[in-house]
Motif scaffolding. Structure first.
Motif, PDB file in Angstrom:
ATOM      1  N   VAL A  75      -7.861 -14.000  -0.600  1.00  0.00           N
ATOM      2  CA  VAL A  75      -7.368 -12.894   0.227  1.00  0.00           C
ATOM      3  C   VAL A  75      -7.751 -11.597  -0.456  1.00  0.00           C
ATOM      4  N   LEU A  76      -8.295 -10.670   0.299  1.00  0.00           N
ATOM      5  CA  LEU A  76      -8.703  -9.370  -0.229  1.00  0.00           C
ATOM      6  C   LEU A  76      -7.636  -8.328   0.075  1.00  0.00           C
ATOM      7  N   VAL A  77      -7.267  -7.547  -0.944  1.00  0.00           N
ATOM      8  CA  VAL A  77      -6.346  -6.423  -0.785  1.00  0.00           C
ATOM      9  C   VAL A  77      -7.066  -5.178  -1.281  1.00  0.00           C
ATOM     10  N   GLN A  78      -7.337  -4.260  -0.379  1.00  0.00           N
ATOM     11  CA  GLN A  78      -8.023  -3.025  -0.748  1.00  0.00           C
ATOM     12  C   GLN A  78      -7.008  -1.932  -1.050  1.00  0.00           C
ATOM     13  N   VAL A  79      -7.211  -1.210  -2.160  1.00  0.00           N
ATOM     14  CA  VAL A  79      -6.344  -0.103  -2.554  1.00  0.00           C
ATOM     15  C   VAL A  79      -7.196   1.141  -2.746  1.00  0.00           C
ATOM     16  N   ALA A  80      -6.522   2.283  -2.827  1.00  0.00           N
ATOM     17  CA  ALA A  80      -7.242   3.554  -2.866  1.00  0.00           C
ATOM     18  C   ALA A  80      -7.802   3.877  -4.234  1.00  0.00           C
ATOM     19  N   ARG A  81      -7.025   3.569  -5.300  1.00  0.00           N
ATOM     20  CA  ARG A  81      -7.420   4.073  -6.613  1.00  0.00           C
ATOM     21  C   ARG A  81      -7.300   2.995  -7.679  1.00  0.00           C
ATOM     22  N   PRO A  82      -8.096   3.115  -8.755  1.00  0.00           N
ATOM     23  CA  PRO A  82      -7.994   2.162  -9.859  1.00  0.00           C
ATOM     24  C   PRO A  82      -6.860   2.530 -10.800  1.00  0.00           C
ATOM     25  N   GLY A  83      -6.667   1.710 -11.832  1.00  0.00           N
ATOM     26  CA  GLY A  83      -5.653   2.001 -12.836  1.00  0.00           C
ATOM     27  C   GLY A  83      -4.294   1.445 -12.474  1.00  0.00           C
ATOM     28  N   TYR A  84      -3.303   1.854 -13.252  1.00  0.00           N
ATOM     29  CA  TYR A  84      -1.942   1.363 -13.034  1.00  0.00           C
ATOM     30  C   TYR A  84      -1.145   2.329 -12.155  1.00  0.00           C
ATOM     31  N   ALA A  85      -0.925   3.517 -12.664  1.00  0.00           N
ATOM     32  CA  ALA A  85      -0.226   4.549 -11.886  1.00  0.00           C
ATOM     33  C   ALA A  85      -1.088   5.803 -11.924  1.00  0.00           C
ATOM     34  N   PRO A  86      -1.985   5.995 -10.972  1.00  0.00           N
ATOM     35  CA  PRO A  86      -2.904   7.135 -11.019  1.00  0.00           C
ATOM     36  C   PRO A  86      -2.223   8.488 -10.937  1.00  0.00           C
ATOM     37  N   VAL A  87      -0.992   8.538 -10.388  1.00  0.00           N
ATOM     38  CA  VAL A  87      -0.293   9.807 -10.217  1.00  0.00           C
ATOM     39  C   VAL A  87       1.137   9.655 -10.716  1.00  0.00           C
ATOM     40  N   LEU A  88       1.556  10.611 -11.539  1.00  0.00           N
ATOM     41  CA  LEU A  88       2.941  10.682 -12.012  1.00  0.00           C
ATOM     42  C   LEU A  88       3.575  11.962 -11.516  1.00  0.00           C
ATOM     43  N   VAL A  89       4.886  11.894 -11.206  1.00  0.00           N
ATOM     44  CA  VAL A  89       5.633  13.073 -10.796  1.00  0.00           C
ATOM     45  C   VAL A  89       6.896  13.164 -11.639  1.00  0.00           C
ATOM     46  N   CYS A  90       7.503  14.319 -11.594  1.00  0.00           N
ATOM     47  CA  CYS A  90       8.770  14.507 -12.299  1.00  0.00           C
ATOM     48  C   CYS A  90       9.848  13.643 -11.633  1.00  0.00           C
ATOM     49  N   ALA A  91      10.633  12.962 -12.429  1.00  0.00           N
ATOM     50  CA  ALA A  91      11.661  12.079 -11.880  1.00  0.00           C
ATOM     51  C   ALA A  91      12.765  12.848 -11.182  1.00  0.00           C
ATOM     52  N   GLU A  92      12.940  14.140 -11.493  1.00  0.00           N
ATOM     53  CA  GLU A  92      14.022  14.926 -10.899  1.00  0.00           C
ATOM     54  C   GLU A  92      13.554  15.730  -9.687  1.00  0.00           C
TER      55      GLU A  92
END
Length: 661
Positions: free
Chosen positions: A366-383
């Motif tokens: 089964v193929l699953v296509q995603v937008a970006r490589p890596g683990y978490a390409p974008v991080l944001v402030c938790a608050e």
């Protein structure tokens, strides 16, 4: 020196002021060696050095004594590596792009490899390859699925076809239906005693074409043209192209210039792929070079793809390229998936797509296509949920794994003890899932199932028919033996958020290429996307979407309804170029030039929008401005032109591949 022989040479230099023919006298010692196309070394008086050059013409000039000429210094090789047809093609392509012919030839003609050249000179000349009646009949049967295609190829027409979206078994393994089609067109051309050039984006596409050809023609008839090859192998292949025997050339974007004998076909696969846009000056797209070559050589031109670019569709609408539909339309089974009633809002994989993947895993991959490589390409402030930025360069932060120290995507520094500049929080939140995080999550959801990651860092060429979850970024999807039993297309909404003018047709191309890897009747789930792009995929009507995009861009004067040139440099050079352009091309109105506007550190950029009918005038004017700016720089810095000189203060790129909004 009455009646002396004169050679007109093109100097191999990146400096724009040297992009013309220079006359040199041919010494008696080289009279039998200097011929059109050979490499020579010539003195450049103003530089005080000897430089490389190509002989373009040799003539007898009776009045040469009236203008003293420098002598050719040396003949590098007796092999004519620059045929007249290749020079004409490079010259036309460079002029259209306001660039230099030597820059194009540098991409096409490999560096000389003495040992490979000696072997070629000592070996017997290549003979015309034979195509067996069985291979010819199989090729014709494949072409006959598109009524009139075989005859149109023989007549040298410009054509566009929608490639079959399925896999085809061959003795060498499965290949895409597109590869089977282009291989059949190439074999049919070779059977007629003419050469074919097949241009593909990357090495995986190249391998599929070679596999499709393996059972049809002898290996000696196929020439690989790839910058990834070792120098001797690439030069040997180039020398094979120069022989009188026809062949099939398979290669990347620069292969479109391959100097083959009696060319009968240029085929371009997936012209919307950014890998076919040449990043080096003058930046001529393989599609445009193919169109120029077809006009010069009168060969057939075939554009094929699972999706249709607006550039090709524009030519179809003008009647310049003929669209040939298949006799029987086949398309993948597309399912538009969204969250169902009772499901948590924003769930990444809806229950319908999850069930389809679960059922399919019992039968194969089964193929699953995603937008970006890596683990978490974008991080944001938790608050405050604002993007987490690097304190050094303001670049976006990403994480390699859970609990890992955030890293900057620009400068690669680790952001230890990071604090949010907006709210002071010290915690970050994973705002997106890359290929590695998706693999981790799905691995937990499907225990005992093999998980394969295919992206820029993890290259996978092919997947077996055994059950497996293949997590791939767009464009990195490996083909599976027998096709994927299900395909799930994730992150579609995120892909469409890009500010690129062509993001709609680009996303449709990504999804169409992935859907074409599915097995017959296998479900293809597009998750969370609605609108015109989703409808085009669901109905497999990519050409209709390209037509609608083209109609929407025409009143806005956006490419490809018009052409666009970018003029970059210092403020004085850009202003001078724009002023000269307005004077040279009165047809340009006030809305044709956007800017100049600041760009980068101390630089300026102006965008010029112009109609195709004034393209030659615009390119000529911009080219003159580039040469004038280079000469001003030379005088200001007191440097003579040479093979390597001062960087230009004015840069021009015609027909930008990407126009950010």
């Amino acid at each position: 020196m009455s009646g002396a022989r004169v050679a007109r040479v093109l100097i191999d230099s990146p400096l724009p002021q040297l992009d013309r023919l220079f006359d040199y006298a041919v010494p008696e010692a080289f009279a039998g060696e200097v011929a059109p196309g050979v490499r020579v070394k010539v003195p450049l008086r103003s530089a005080g050095r000897v430089v490389d050059a190509y002989v373009v013409e040799v003539d007898d000039e009776p009045d040469v004594a009236e203008r003293p000429l420098s002598d050719i210094d040396a003949v590098v090789s007796p092999v004519p590596v620059l045929p007249a047809a290749l020079y004409r093609l490079a010259r036309r392509a460079a002029d259209r792009a306001a660039g230099s012919a030597p820059d194009i030839l540098r991409l096409v003609i490999p560096k000389r490899m003495v040992r490979a050249e000696k072997v070629w000179l000592a070996s017997e000349r290549a003979v015309a390859p034979e195509v067996s009646p069985d291979a010819e009949s199989r090729a014709r049967a494949t072409l006959d699925r598109f009524p009139g295609l075989a005859a149109a190829l023989r007549d040298g027409e410009r054509l566009a076809v929608d490639a079959p979206p399925h896999q085809v078994p061959t003795p060498s393994g499965d290949v895409g239906g597109w590869a089977d089609l282009l291989a059949a067109a190439a074999v049919d051309t070779l059977a007629a005693g003419r050469s074919a050039v097949v241009v593909v984006p990357d090495h995986r596409d190249q391998a599929q074409i070679e596999r499709a050809l393996a059972s049809r023609v002898d290996a000696a008839a196929v020439v690989r043209d790839d910058a990834r090859q070792p120098g001797p192998a690439r030069y040997a292949g180039f020398l094979r192209m120069l022989s009188d025997a026809p062949c099939i050339v398979v290669g990347n974007r620069s292969a479109v210039y391959a100097p083959v004998h009696r060319i009968g076909l240029v085929a371009v696969w997936d012209d919307g792929d950014p890998l076919l846009a040449e990043p080096l000056s003058p930046g001529v797209h393989a599609r445009d070079a193919a169109l120029i070559r077809q006009e010069i050589d009168g060969c057939a031109l075939l554009f094929a793809g699972h999706s249709r670019t607006t550039d090709v569709e524009r030519l179809v609408q003008l009647g310049f390229v003929r669209d040939i539909p298949a006799s029987r339309r086949r398309s993948p089974r597309i399912v538009l998936s969204a969250t169902q009633e009772g499901e948590r809002r924003g769930v990444r994989i809806p229950s319908s797509a999850f069930r389809a993947a679960s059922d399919a895993l019992a039968h194969g991959p089964v193929l699953v296509q995603v937008a970006r490589p890596g683990y978490a390409p974008v991080l944001v402030c938790a608050e405050c949920r604002r993007p987490a930025r690097c304190r050094h360069c303001e670049g976006p932060l990403h994480a390699r794994s859970v609990g890992a120290v955030p890293e900057c995507s620009w400068c690669a520094r680790q952001a230890r003890a990071w604090t949010c500049v907006h709210c002071g929080s010290e915690k970050v939140r994973l705002a997106s899932s890359g290929s590695e995080r998706t693999a981790e999550e799905l691995g937990r959801a499907f225990p005992g199932i093999r998980v394969v990651i295919s992206d820029g860092r993890h290259v996978v060429e092919e997947v077996a028919a055994a059950p497996a979850l293949v997590i791939a970024t767009r464009g990195a999807e490996p083909p599976a033996e027998g096709g994927y039993r299900a395909v799930v297309l994730l992150d579609g909404e995120r892909m469409l958020l890009s500010d690129d003018l062509r993001i709609g047709e680009a996303a449709l191309r990504w999804w169409s290429n992935a859907a074409a890897l599915a097995a017959p009747d296998a479900p293809v789930h597009l998750v969370g996307v609605t609108g015109a792009v989703a409808r085009a995929l669901a109905t497999w009507s990519q050409a209709a979407y390209a037509r609608s995009e083209l109609a929407a861009r025409a009143p806005l004067r956006m490419p490809p309804a018009v052409r666009v040139a970018a003029v970059d440099g210092d403020a004085q050079s850009v202003e001078a170029a724009v002023t000269a352009l307005r004077q040279a091309v009165p047809a340009l109105d006030d809305e044709s030039v956007l800017g100049p506007a600041p760009r980068g550190e101390g630089g300026m950029r102006a965008l010029v929008r112009f109609d195709y009918r004034v393209g030659a005038d615009v390119s000529e004017s911009l080219r003159s401005s580039v040469v004038a700016a280079a000469l001003r720089t030379r005088r200001a810095r007191g440097r003579a032109p040479a093979s390597g000189g001062a960087p230009p203060t004015l840069r021009v790129r015609v027909d930008l591949p990407d126009l950010d909004l």
